[in-house]
Write a protein that holds these residues in place. Structure first.
Motif, PDB file in Angstrom:
ATOM      1  N   THR A 209       0.817  -1.229   0.000  1.00 54.30           N
ATOM      2  CA  THR A 209       0.000   0.000   0.000  1.00 54.30           C
ATOM      3  C   THR A 209       0.849   1.277   0.000  1.00 54.30           C
ATOM      4  O   THR A 209       0.308   2.373  -0.171  1.00 54.30           O
ATOM      5  N   ASN A 210       2.153   1.162   0.238  1.00 51.59           N
ATOM      6  CA  ASN A 210       3.048   2.310   0.418  1.00 51.59           C
ATOM      7  C   ASN A 210       2.699   3.148   1.646  1.00 51.59           C
ATOM      8  O   ASN A 210       3.181   4.273   1.796  1.00 51.59           O
ATOM      9  N   ASP A 211       1.867   2.608   2.524  1.00 48.65           N
ATOM     10  CA  ASP A 211       1.551   3.269   3.794  1.00 48.65           C
ATOM     11  C   ASP A 211       2.854   3.521   4.553  1.00 48.65           C
ATOM     12  O   ASP A 211       3.720   2.637   4.613  1.00 48.65           O
ATOM     13  N   LYS A 212       2.989   4.727   5.113  1.00 46.62           N
ATOM     14  CA  LYS A 212       4.210   5.038   5.874  1.00 46.62           C
ATOM     15  C   LYS A 212       4.078   4.518   7.296  1.00 46.62           C
ATOM     16  O   LYS A 212       3.098   4.831   7.981  1.00 46.62           O
ATOM     17  N   LEU A 213       5.063   3.737   7.729  1.00 43.94           N
ATOM     18  CA  LEU A 213       5.008   3.141   9.073  1.00 43.94           C
ATOM     19  C   LEU A 213       6.237   3.596   9.866  1.00 43.94           C
ATOM     20  O   LEU A 213       7.018   2.768  10.350  1.00 43.94           O
ATOM     21  N   ASP A 214       6.417   4.890   9.958  1.00 45.86           N
ATOM     22  CA  ASP A 214       7.608   5.443  10.609  1.00 45.86           C
ATOM     23  C   ASP A 214       7.333   6.867  11.071  1.00 45.86           C
ATOM     24  O   ASP A 214       6.189   7.330  11.000  1.00 45.86           O
ATOM     25  N   LYS A 215       8.382   7.569  11.474  1.00 46.40           N
ATOM     26  CA  LYS A 215       8.203   8.895  12.076  1.00 46.40           C
ATOM     27  C   LYS A 215       7.656   9.945  11.114  1.00 46.40           C
ATOM     28  O   LYS A 215       7.211  11.020  11.552  1.00 46.40           O
ATOM     29  N   ASP A 216       7.655   9.665   9.818  1.00 47.11           N
ATOM     30  CA  ASP A 216       7.025  10.606   8.879  1.00 47.11           C
ATOM     31  C   ASP A 216       5.549  10.823   9.233  1.00 47.11           C
ATOM     32  O   ASP A 216       4.989  11.878   8.932  1.00 47.11           O
ATOM     33  N   ARG A 217       4.909   9.849   9.877  1.00 40.98           N
ATOM     34  CA  ARG A 217       3.508  10.031  10.279  1.00 40.98           C
ATOM     35  C   ARG A 217       3.399  11.183  11.278  1.00 40.98           C
ATOM     36  O   ARG A 217       2.424  11.928  11.282  1.00 40.98           O
ATOM     37  N   PHE A 218       4.435  11.330  12.118  1.00 41.40           N
ATOM     38  CA  PHE A 218       4.492  12.454  13.068  1.00 41.40           C
ATOM     39  C   PHE A 218       4.926  13.737  12.339  1.00 41.40           C
ATOM     40  O   PHE A 218       4.284  14.778  12.461  1.00 41.40           O
ATOM     41  N   ARG A 219       5.987  13.630  11.523  1.00 41.74           N
ATOM     42  CA  ARG A 219       6.515  14.811  10.827  1.00 41.74           C
ATOM     43  C   ARG A 219       5.443  15.462   9.966  1.00 41.74           C
ATOM     44  O   ARG A 219       5.321  16.675   9.914  1.00 41.74           O
ATOM     45  N   GLU A 220       4.661  14.618   9.275  1.00 42.57           N
ATOM     46  CA  GLU A 220       3.706  15.127   8.279  1.00 42.57           C
ATOM     47  C   GLU A 220       2.272  15.129   8.791  1.00 42.57           C
ATOM     48  O   GLU A 220       1.344  15.293   7.987  1.00 42.57           O
ATOM     49  N   ASP A 221       2.081  14.945  10.099  1.00 46.84           N
ATOM     50  CA  ASP A 221       0.731  14.930  10.699  1.00 46.84           C
ATOM     51  C   ASP A 221      -0.216  13.989   9.969  1.00 46.84           C
ATOM     52  O   ASP A 221      -1.338  14.373   9.600  1.00 46.84           O
ATOM     53  N   LEU A 222       0.226  12.762   9.766  1.00 46.85           N
ATOM     54  CA  LEU A 222      -0.587  11.797   9.012  1.00 46.85           C
ATOM     55  C   LEU A 222      -1.545  11.015   9.908  1.00 46.85           C
ATOM     56  O   LEU A 222      -2.387  10.272   9.397  1.00 46.85           O
TER      57      LEU A 222
END
Ligand code: TMP
Length: 253
Positions: A209-222
């Protein structure tokens, strides 16, 4: 517990004096920061998960002969590590364009790179960790040419191994950042992997799915930030579903 001497406090971890000379206790906090400390927050449970994820990855790397500072996990948030002299250079390894590389060269995020790319950054908060070349590193004496050779060879080996390990649990290792230290044993110096390897310093995307499973979820408010860290631990078979005693092996997909 007796008061321990705090040696260093970073954004996500604290280092305390260890029980024996030459050791430190590395404590993992839930604090998160991004963009050179401009964005701050808390990711509940992150410290517990990163302690386990880093333990797992450093142990596997140790088994294939990569020297690391890791000794053993002590409890939910702490691990015992060897005290090393940290080299003031971060090494980033990239397999797929993302983050600052995409921005710097205008390459769309997700573009596979023609080959793995290694970058060096000078660790300096006030300068914003600038990217540097080998020339800067050796001319300014931050590391010797032989140290750099060792760091480069180890980083490529770590990349090969971790790429396969994560692929086996359905995750693409897009990029990651490593820290190295110098360890002296009987007058001999060795370069060893230090710090941590966790979703704080890796980009991990779901292979399907290319779902991000890392700190980018915090960086990018995902959103679903805590869940991403839990999912990485779950896939590695180290998320204790039924309490800390119950740990299964990695889940092949
Ligand atoms: P970048 O694309 O922002 O340069 O990040 C590349 C990788 O390095 C990514 O996996 C996140 C990690 N990283 C850190 O661990 N610490 C940092 O301070 C930065 C900027 C990136």
């Amino acid at each position: 517990m007796s008061r321990r001497r705090r040696i260093y406090e970073g954004k996500a971890k604290v280092l305390y004096e260890g029980p024996e000379p030459g050791t430190l206790v590395q404590y993992f906090k839930d604090d998160a920061s991004a963009f050179n400390n401009q964005k701050r927050g808390v990711i509940t449970g992150k410290g517990v998960l990163n302690n386990r994820i880093s333990e797992y990855l450093m142990s596997r790397l140790g088994e294939i002969g990569v020297p690391t500072h890791f000794v053993r996990r002590l409890n939910m948030r702490e691990q015992l590590v060897r005290e090393v002299e940290i080299i003031p250079i971060s090494v980033k390894v990239r397999n797929v364009a993302a983050g600052s590389l995409s921005k710097r060269f205008g390459i769309p995020e997700g573009t596979p790179l023609p080959r793995s790319i290694i970058e060096y950054y000078y660790k300096s908060e006030e300068l914003g960790d600038p990217i540097v070349s080998e020339e800067h590193i050796t001319a300014f004496g931050w590391a010797a040419p032989q140290d750099l050779d060792d760091m480069m060879a180890l980083s490529l080996r770590i990349n090969d191994y971790l790429t396969g390990l994560f692929l086996g649990v359905g995750l693409r290792l897009v990029d990651f950042k490593l820290e190295y230290g110098r360890l002296w044993e009987n007058e001999e110096m060795r370069i060893v992997l230090a710090d941590e390897i966790s979703p704080d310093n890796c980009r991990l995307w779901d292979i399907k799915t290319n779902d991000k499973l890392d700190k980018d979820r915090f960086r990018e408010d995902l959103g679903r930030v805590e869940e991403a860290y839990q999912e990485v631990a779950r896939r590695l078979g180290i998320f204790p579903e039924g309490g800390p005693g119950e740990v299964k092996g990695p889940k092949a997909v």
